[in-house]
Motif scaffolding. Sequence first.
Motif, short mmCIF file in Angstrom:
data_model
loop_
_atom_site.label_atom_id
_atom_site.label_comp_id
_atom_site.label_asym_id
_atom_site.label_seq_id
_atom_site.Cartn_x
_atom_site.Cartn_y
_atom_site.Cartn_z
N THR A 120 0.84 -1.19 0.00
CA THR A 120 0.00 0.00 0.00
C THR A 120 0.87 1.25 0.00
O THR A 120 2.01 1.21 0.48
N GLN A 121 0.33 2.31 -0.55
CA GLN A 121 1.04 3.58 -0.50
C GLN A 121 0.58 4.42 0.68
O GLN A 121 1.10 5.50 0.91
N LYS A 122 -0.38 3.92 1.44
CA LYS A 122 -0.81 4.63 2.65
C LYS A 122 0.11 4.26 3.81
O LYS A 122 0.56 3.12 3.91
N GLU A 123 0.35 5.22 4.66
CA GLU A 123 1.09 4.95 5.89
C GLU A 123 0.21 3.99 6.71
O GLU A 123 -0.92 4.34 7.08
N THR A 124 0.69 2.77 6.93
CA THR A 124 -0.13 1.74 7.56
C THR A 124 0.65 1.04 8.66
O THR A 124 1.78 0.62 8.44
N TYR A 157 -4.58 3.22 9.36
CA TYR A 157 -4.17 3.82 8.09
C TYR A 157 -3.92 5.32 8.27
O TYR A 157 -4.65 5.98 9.00
N GLY A 158 -2.90 5.82 7.57
CA GLY A 158 -2.58 7.23 7.64
C GLY A 158 -2.60 7.86 6.26
O GLY A 158 -3.38 7.47 5.39
N LYS A 159 -1.67 8.78 6.07
CA LYS A 159 -1.60 9.56 4.84
C LYS A 159 -0.98 8.76 3.71
O LYS A 159 -0.29 7.78 3.93
N GLU A 160 -1.21 9.26 2.49
CA GLU A 160 -0.56 8.68 1.31
C GLU A 160 0.94 8.94 1.40
O GLU A 160 1.38 9.97 1.90
N GLN A 161 1.73 7.98 0.91
CA GLN A 161 3.18 8.11 0.88
C GLN A 161 3.64 8.03 -0.57
O GLN A 161 2.88 7.63 -1.44
N LYS A 197 5.61 2.44 -1.74
CA LYS A 197 4.75 1.36 -1.23
C LYS A 197 5.46 0.65 -0.08
O LYS A 197 6.68 0.53 -0.06
#
Length: 143
Positions: free
Chosen positions: A82-86, A108-112, A115
């Motif tokens: 995922t490209q989300k901060e997870t 889940y957090g912000k987009e990064q 991946k």
Amino acid sequence: MKTYLKYIYILITAFVLNSCAMEEPYNTVSFQEVECTALYDPGRLKQMIITSKGDFDKTFKTTGTPVDFSTHFVVAIIHPSTQKETTMKISTVLNKEQSLVVKYIVKYGKEQTKKTLPNAVVAIERGYINCDIAIFDVSDLEY
């Protein structure tokens, strides 16, 4: 009205006393979270039971304390890339008779820009290896 309130008070008191006297059906199992990096993207959420160092090394690169597979086995959950901060974290491991319940949380957090392969890995005493193991995402249930 006073009699009605008195009965409600008695019922509430009886319920509280009875629930305090009830035995907890699950016992918490001590576990050690293992910091590691997944080596491949499973493409979907993958749950694994790993009982040997060889199998572990095919799936993960350890960045923390290694697991002693003579005394422990591993329950692992790998999230698809995922490209989300997870972040994933084991919240509890519970034992009831011959069953283990492993609960984990995903945040889940912000987009990064890159991946990642989020995962949660837990080492459990080998004495529980023959138990049925159920793994649950309790993210929506945690406050």
